[in-house]
Design a protein around this motif. Structure first.
Motif, PDB file in Angstrom:
ATOM      1  N   ALA A  35      33.188  23.759  35.294  1.00  0.00           N
ATOM      2  CA  ALA A  35      33.965  24.710  34.481  1.00  0.00           C
ATOM      3  C   ALA A  35      34.522  25.815  35.392  1.00  0.00           C
ATOM      4  O   ALA A  35      35.663  26.247  35.253  1.00  0.00           O
ATOM      5  N   HIS A  36      33.708  26.243  36.356  1.00  0.00           N
ATOM      6  CA  HIS A  36      34.146  27.285  37.278  1.00  0.00           C
ATOM      7  C   HIS A  36      35.298  26.780  38.154  1.00  0.00           C
ATOM      8  O   HIS A  36      36.258  27.510  38.417  1.00  0.00           O
ATOM      9  N   GLY A  37      35.180  25.513  38.579  1.00  0.00           N
ATOM     10  CA  GLY A  37      36.246  24.923  39.412  1.00  0.00           C
ATOM     11  C   GLY A  37      37.575  24.912  38.687  1.00  0.00           C
ATOM     12  O   GLY A  37      38.617  25.203  39.273  1.00  0.00           O
ATOM     13  N   ARG A  38      37.526  24.602  37.395  1.00  0.00           N
ATOM     14  CA  ARG A  38      38.768  24.620  36.610  1.00  0.00           C
ATOM     15  C   ARG A  38      39.331  26.048  36.564  1.00  0.00           C
ATOM     16  O   ARG A  38      40.529  26.263  36.749  1.00  0.00           O
ATOM     17  N   GLY A  39      38.456  27.004  36.351  1.00  0.00           N
ATOM     18  CA  GLY A  39      38.889  28.408  36.348  1.00  0.00           C
ATOM     19  C   GLY A  39      39.517  28.783  37.686  1.00  0.00           C
ATOM     20  O   GLY A  39      40.586  29.409  37.728  1.00  0.00           O
ATOM     21  N   GLU A  40      38.866  28.392  38.782  1.00  0.00           N
ATOM     22  CA  GLU A  40      39.398  28.697  40.133  1.00  0.00           C
ATOM     23  C   GLU A  40      40.820  28.175  40.299  1.00  0.00           C
ATOM     24  O   GLU A  40      41.675  28.833  40.875  1.00  0.00           O
ATOM     25  N   ALA A  41      41.055  26.950  39.804  1.00  0.00           N
ATOM     26  CA  ALA A  41      42.377  26.333  39.971  1.00  0.00           C
ATOM     27  C   ALA A  41      43.440  27.163  39.250  1.00  0.00           C
ATOM     28  O   ALA A  41      44.509  27.444  39.800  1.00  0.00           O
ATOM     29  N   PHE A  42      43.119  27.590  38.014  1.00  0.00           N
ATOM     30  CA  PHE A  42      44.095  28.404  37.270  1.00  0.00           C
ATOM     31  C   PHE A  42      44.260  29.777  37.914  1.00  0.00           C
ATOM     32  O   PHE A  42      45.364  30.325  37.953  1.00  0.00           O
ATOM     33  N   ASP A  43      43.160  30.316  38.438  1.00  0.00           N
ATOM     34  CA  ASP A  43      43.264  31.638  39.085  1.00  0.00           C
ATOM     35  C   ASP A  43      44.199  31.547  40.295  1.00  0.00           C
ATOM     36  O   ASP A  43      45.023  32.429  40.539  1.00  0.00           O
ATOM     37  N   TYR A  44      44.074  30.457  41.030  1.00  0.00           N
ATOM     38  CA  TYR A  44      44.938  30.231  42.206  1.00  0.00           C
ATOM     39  C   TYR A  44      46.401  30.194  41.767  1.00  0.00           C
ATOM     40  O   TYR A  44      47.260  30.827  42.370  1.00  0.00           O
ATOM     41  N   LEU A  45      46.655  29.464  40.660  1.00  0.00           N
ATOM     42  CA  LEU A  45      48.034  29.344  40.161  1.00  0.00           C
ATOM     43  C   LEU A  45      48.568  30.678  39.632  1.00  0.00           C
ATOM     44  O   LEU A  45      49.773  30.897  39.572  1.00  0.00           O
ATOM     45  N   LEU A  46      47.663  31.555  39.242  1.00  0.00           N
ATOM     46  CA  LEU A  46      48.076  32.877  38.729  1.00  0.00           C
ATOM     47  C   LEU A  46      48.144  33.924  39.849  1.00  0.00           C
ATOM     48  O   LEU A  46      48.337  35.112  39.582  1.00  0.00           O
ATOM     49  N   GLY A  47      47.938  33.501  41.082  1.00  0.00           N
ATOM     50  CA  GLY A  47      48.021  34.437  42.206  1.00  0.00           C
ATOM     51  C   GLY A  47      46.780  35.305  42.374  1.00  0.00           C
ATOM     52  O   GLY A  47      46.815  36.320  43.075  1.00  0.00           O
ATOM     53  N   GLU A  48      45.691  34.950  41.676  1.00  0.00           N
ATOM     54  CA  GLU A  48      44.405  35.658  41.782  1.00  0.00           C
ATOM     55  C   GLU A  48      44.543  37.160  41.584  1.00  0.00           C
ATOM     56  O   GLU A  48      43.988  37.963  42.339  1.00  0.00           O
ATOM     57  N   LYS A  49      45.364  37.542  40.591  1.00  0.00           N
ATOM     58  CA  LYS A  49      45.479  38.976  40.265  1.00  0.00           C
ATOM     59  C   LYS A  49      45.642  39.160  38.763  1.00  0.00           C
ATOM     60  O   LYS A  49      45.995  38.224  38.049  1.00  0.00           O
ATOM     61  N   THR A  50      45.412  40.393  38.323  1.00  0.00           N
ATOM     62  CA  THR A  50      45.546  40.715  36.893  1.00  0.00           C
ATOM     63  C   THR A  50      47.004  41.039  36.607  1.00  0.00           C
ATOM     64  O   THR A  50      47.580  41.940  37.211  1.00  0.00           O
ATOM     65  N   HIS A  51      47.594  40.282  35.686  1.00  0.00           N
ATOM     66  CA  HIS A  51      49.012  40.478  35.360  1.00  0.00           C
ATOM     67  C   HIS A  51      49.167  41.417  34.152  1.00  0.00           C
ATOM     68  O   HIS A  51      48.196  41.665  33.428  1.00  0.00           O
ATOM     69  N   ASP A  52      50.420  41.865  33.931  1.00  0.00           N
ATOM     70  CA  ASP A  52      50.685  42.781  32.807  1.00  0.00           C
ATOM     71  C   ASP A  52      50.291  42.170  31.459  1.00  0.00           C
ATOM     72  O   ASP A  52      49.816  42.867  30.566  1.00  0.00           O
ATOM     73  N   PHE A  53      50.493  40.832  31.331  1.00  0.00           N
ATOM     74  CA  PHE A  53      50.143  40.217  30.037  1.00  0.00           C
ATOM     75  C   PHE A  53      48.632  40.316  29.780  1.00  0.00           C
ATOM     76  O   PHE A  53      48.208  40.439  28.631  1.00  0.00           O
TER      77      PHE A  53
END
Ligand code: PTJ
Length: 243
Positions: A35-53
């Protein structure tokens, strides 16, 4: 394992180590690693930062938790490994009890999670009680505490699985989640989805609650009314496509 701070993936490896430690301590399930690995993959795609949304969702979540009559924070093995101190603090500032609720059934792990939270300064930690259950759910997650999720109007369920989110909603609860995957069933069904890493989102949620606790209920309800979860999920997907 000691990762040098100069390593370009230091933060991601530090968080991964917390999950591995959680498994070693018997807090996190082995399935929690995937489950964590899946989260990591999405975090990578999101640039590993907190966005305005995500900030918009955090503001709506803070408003909903502050105006709730009986809010409860649901804790699983991954959340406990990653943000135990923050969960304890959040529980005190809302205030709202923490309730252990795990998918991969184990009484031993429930007690280990409870002790881990208490060691990390949590005060009110509830356990599920087999005499009480919510409807529309067959997994271990149906069991709840009569003073917690059973009577809650708002349930905060970070890193959740879709089945339970749907069941909680059918049981009349408002669901707030944190999930890096904007496509997951939980993200799609929850009232408020914070698309961000739980490690970054929790401190921001607490900071926002501290700021918003001075606001009156009308102002907080206005923030909730103006919030659009569908738009947040669309913005998250657009961000993933752009990067
Ligand atoms: O302790 P248990 O037995 O209750 O098990 C907990 C897990 C997380 C293993 C269980 O609930 C599960 O299998 O969850 P799912 O269905 O894999 O969903 C977890 C969601 O959390 C996925 O959509 C991931 O993308 C997301 N996720 C994983 N790590 C993070 C995350 N979201 C935010 N921050 C993270 N660090």
């Amino acid at each position: 394992m000691t990762v040098p701070k100069s390593h370009p993936r230091y933060e991601s490896l530090r968080i991964r180590d917390l999950i591995v430690e959680g498994v070693e301590k018997g807090i996190t399930s082995l399935h929690g690693l995937t489950a964590h690995g899946r989260g990591e993959a999405f975090d990578y795609l999101l640039g590993e930062k907190t966005h305005d949304f995500a900030i918009k969702s955090i503001e709506a979540a803070a408003s909903m938790l502050l105006t709730a009559k009986h809010p409860v924070i649901s804790v699983n093995g991954n959340a406990a490994a990653l943000v135990s101190k923050e969960l304890g603090r959040l529980s005190k500032i809302i205030p709202a009890p923490l309730e252990i609720n795990i998918f991969h059934a184990s009484k031993k792990r429930e007690l280990k999670i409870k002790n881990h939270l208490i060691e990390n300064c949590a005060e009110r930690v509830l356990l599920p009680n087999k005499k009480y259950q919510i409807k529309f759910l067959d997994s271990n997650r149906k069991y709840v505490n009569p003073n917690g999720i059973l009577e809650a109007d708002v349930v905060f369920v970070p890193l959740e699985d879709g089945d339970r989110t749907e069941a909680l909603i059918k049981n009349g609860k408002k669901v707030i989640t944190i999930d890096l995957n904007p496509l997951s069933r939980t993200s799609q069904k929850a009232k408020i989805t914070i698309v961000d890493n739980i490690v970054r989102a929790m401190p921001l949620l607490m900071k926002t609650i501290k700021k918003f606790e001075k606001y009156d209920n009308n102002k907080l309800e206005e923030i909730i009314k103006n919030y659009n979860n569908k738009k947040v999920l669309e913005d998250a997907l657009k961000t993933i496509k752009k990067l």
